[in-house]
Design a protein around this motif. Structure first.
Motif, PDB file in Angstrom:
ATOM      1  N   CYS A  14      16.598  -5.052 -36.310  1.00 24.53           N
ATOM      2  CA  CYS A  14      16.466  -6.397 -35.530  1.00 24.53           C
ATOM      3  C   CYS A  14      14.962  -6.794 -35.819  1.00 24.53           C
ATOM      4  O   CYS A  14      14.248  -5.932 -35.653  1.00 24.53           O
ATOM      5  N   TRP A  28      20.929  -0.233 -37.974  1.00 26.73           N
ATOM      6  CA  TRP A  28      20.862  -1.935 -37.924  1.00 26.73           C
ATOM      7  C   TRP A  28      19.600  -2.043 -37.553  1.00 26.73           C
ATOM      8  O   TRP A  28      18.954  -1.127 -36.843  1.00 26.73           O
ATOM      9  N   ILE A  70      28.180  -6.270 -31.859  1.00 30.50           N
ATOM     10  CA  ILE A  70      28.189  -5.981 -33.293  1.00 30.50           C
ATOM     11  C   ILE A  70      29.215  -4.761 -33.542  1.00 30.50           C
ATOM     12  O   ILE A  70      30.056  -5.128 -34.472  1.00 30.50           O
ATOM     13  N   LYS A 122      28.940   3.047 -40.737  1.00 28.14           N
ATOM     14  CA  LYS A 122      28.581   1.765 -41.879  1.00 28.14           C
ATOM     15  C   LYS A 122      28.313   2.237 -43.143  1.00 28.14           C
ATOM     16  O   LYS A 122      28.814   1.555 -44.201  1.00 28.14           O
ATOM     17  N   ILE A 174      19.508  -9.895 -37.092  1.00 30.35           N
ATOM     18  CA  ILE A 174      20.062  -8.709 -36.972  1.00 30.35           C
ATOM     19  C   ILE A 174      20.895  -8.140 -38.062  1.00 30.35           C
ATOM     20  O   ILE A 174      21.675  -9.020 -38.371  1.00 30.35           O
ATOM     21  N   PRO A 222      22.430  -5.043 -41.202  1.00 31.46           N
ATOM     22  CA  PRO A 222      22.548  -3.683 -41.505  1.00 31.46           C
ATOM     23  C   PRO A 222      21.544  -3.423 -42.481  1.00 31.46           C
ATOM     24  O   PRO A 222      21.242  -4.094 -43.410  1.00 31.46           O
ATOM     25  N   PHE A 234      23.935  -5.201 -29.633  1.00 28.36           N
ATOM     26  CA  PHE A 234      24.640  -4.005 -30.270  1.00 28.36           C
ATOM     27  C   PHE A 234      26.062  -3.876 -30.002  1.00 28.36           C
ATOM     28  O   PHE A 234      26.843  -3.607 -30.829  1.00 28.36           O
TER      29      PHE A 234
END
Length: 592
Positions: free
Chosen positions: A258, A256, A355, A52, A276, A278, A352
């Motif tokens: 949360c 990530w 995602i 990411k 949630i 990034p 997850f």
């Protein structure tokens, strides 16, 4: 890493501040802050990153930085810069959730409503409710308990709610102002935590009805009591001090975060919120930014007290939010923070996989499309489609996909101005010219890929406008539909050639979603215009006859022929001035 970035990295200061990452178009794609700008910004271009973060770094071609005198200033500046530029990698809280309130209106016959806007209208507002279902259930309960107005019927014309004992406004003898004030006071007490007193009162009424052998009324009161217990007393998490507070906890994994917040009102947990997101900074700093932006968007939610996990810079948050923020070290409050963090950890694990699948279906599909077309990753795709039915009301529509997802705020509609009849090529020429001539004038972001819904002809005229008229070099592809109006082929190149996409691939589904969405948007716009044109009549061309008078005339006379046959006196009886009535008759007689 290009030479310009390297030179800037060498002179970065070791002071707090904000940095703005830019792509090749000069668009700000990420805003961050740091106590030490040098260390933070350099970290993006050195060492290994998760997929990411690597995707973000690959898009960076330049950056700017702003030095501040303190970390607090950096945090406030970061919030303002994100609000100004709306960078695509700062996805946190973009939806700007609006939480509902319960409202008692300030009217002769008050009503109980659910609203998302708080106005200075002398109404009484209660909330906010982080979950609209909680507001609806509470309203449903209060509707059963208190007979506020549910209808607009005049006295003596009973509504359904009257027969259900839930509306007395339409009764022959509606409640007095004093009686309504008493009801409003009881509802206010109920919503401010006094539901136990209301429940005790209902229990006394139930016993009284039972002793009077009015068992139907006793059963109705019993059901209401049970409903109170279900709606208002199902939460087990409580604090005895009855202080309104928010309890935050968070968990991180694979880039990530949360965040869970428990909303505690009147000492009871009424709802929780889950986000949630990034993140590209240190978890503690990402959480700090989350807190600042959360209450920036939802300032009306801010309670008297906020509990946060150990490691949070509470002094900074106290100054920023101007409220009590602290980290509990023991007791029930510490347990609540740990419970929020545990819930965040579980939620992150559960979501997850979704995602990751979403990442694969969208951003990785965009990257693959760039590879197939041998162009740079088309993060911004703009697609066009024309629509006309039997040559009437020709229109065009443009949609925008950012990283594989539609950005509806950037959709555009076009009424075709300079094309007569159903000429798809000239329509495409006009709309491409209008779109990108304006983008150049306003210095807006250009797309990485343009897709036109059509074949070689549409591509040819679009390329002619882009290259020869506007001097733009933007990759352009065409969509050719099959017999069922579904994506059949993708055309690309000069001359255009068929690009093969595997039918079950994420890339094919991405292209299909784009084609379906732009077609839907164009058709809906065309239908909207046709609907408006169908209500036009000969009356629209008469001076002094607007929409209101046209509606009055057509409601009374039903059609144009009846208006033609009517006398001037018949028309003036509808409240239309005599000179306008004479114009109407003269115009319609002339038309005949």
């Amino acid at each position: 890493m290009n030479q310009a970035i390297q030179e800037k990295l060498d002179i970065l200061p070791t002071e707090p501040g904000c940095y703005l990452m830019k792509d090749r178009h000069g668009t700000v794609i990420y805003v961050g802050k740091s106590k030490l700008l040098r260390n933070r910004v350099r970290s993006y271009f050195r060492g290994a990153h998760d997929q990411k973060t690597q995707r973000l770094v690959q898009e960076i071609t330049d950056f700017e930085y702003i030095v501040t005198s303190s970390e607090m200033e950096a945090l406030i500046l970061e919030m303002n810069l994100i609000k100004k530029y709306d960078p695509k990698y700062n996805v946190l809280l973009k939806d700007d959730k609006s939480y509902p309130y319960l409202k008692i209106t300030n009217e002769r016959h008050p009503r109980l409503l659910i609203t998302r806007k708080v106005k200075k209208d002398k109404g009484k507002y209660f909330g906010p409710y982080p979950n609209v279902n909680a507001a609806r259930e509470t309203k449903k309960l209060l509707d059963r308990l208190y007979p506020l107005r549910k209808c607009n019927n005049p006295p003596g014309r009973y509504c359904l709610y009257y027969h259900m004992h839930q509306c007395k406004a339409c009764s022959e003898h509606p409640p007095s102002i004093e009686e309504y004030q008493q009801i409003v006071q009881e509802i206010s007490s109920f919503l401010q935590g006094g539901f136990k007193k209301i429940k005790d009162s209902l229990q006394a009424q139930m016993l009284e009805a039972s002793e009077a052998l009015n068992f139907e009324r006793a059963k109705e009161l019993r059901d209401q009591i049970q409903h109170i217990q279900i709606v208002m007393e199902q939460q087990k998490i409580t604090l005895n001090d009855r202080v309104d507070r928010d309890v935050f906890g968070y968990s991180v994994d694979k880039g990530w975060m949360c965040v869970q917040v428990f909303f505690i009102r009147q000492g009871k947990l009424i709802e929780r919120d889950v986000s949630i997101i990034p993140f590209f900074d240190e978890p503690e700093e990402a959480f700090l930014s989350f807190m600042g932006r959360f209450y920036l968007h939802h300032h009306h939610l801010k309670p008297k007290s906020i509990l946060v996990p150990i490691g949070t810079e509470v002094e900074l948050l106290r100054e920023l939010l101007d409220t009590d923020v602290h980290t509990p070290l023991r007791g029930r409050k510490k347990e609540l923070v740990e419970l929020a963090s545990k819930n965040a950890e579980l939620a992150l694990k559960e979501k997850f996989s979704l995602i990751e699948r979403d990442e694969e279906r969208t951003i990785e599909a965009v990257e693959k499309l760039g590879d197939i077309l041998n162009i740079e990753t088309p993060h911004r795709i703009e697609a066009f489609d024309n629509s006309n039915i039997q040559g009437t009301d020709p229109v065009s529509a443009m949609i925008t996909f950012i990283d594989g997802k539609p950005d509806k705020n950037q959709y555009r509609k076009y009424k075709i101005q300079n094309v007569t009849g159903p000429d798809d090529y000239d329509t495409m020429r006009e709309v491409i010219r209008r779109r990108y001539k304006r983008i150049l004038k306003e210095q807006g972001p250009l797309p990485d890929l343009i897709i036109v819904d059509g074949g070689k002809g549409q591509m040819s005229v679009a390329l002619d406008v882009l290259e020869n008229e506007l001097g733009l070099d933007i990759p352009l592809a065409g969509l050719v539909k099959d017999d069922k109006h579904k994506t059949g082929e993708l055309l690309y190149g000069t001359p255009p050639e068929i690009v093969t996409l595997k039918r079950q691939s994420n890339v094919f589904y991405l292209v299909q979603r784009i084609q379906d969405e732009v077609h839907r948007f164009a058709i809906s716009f065309h239908r909207q215009l046709r609907g408006k044109s169908m209500v036009r009549s000969e009356l629209d061309h008469i001076p002094g006859v607007g929409a209101k008078r046209r509606t009055t005339l057509l409601t009374h006379f039903k059609n144009i022929n009846q208006i033609k046959e009517a006398s001037i006196e018949d028309i003036t009886k509808l409240g239309i001035p005599r000179n306008i009535a004479e114009n109407i008759k003269a115009h319609l007689t002339k038309e005949t």
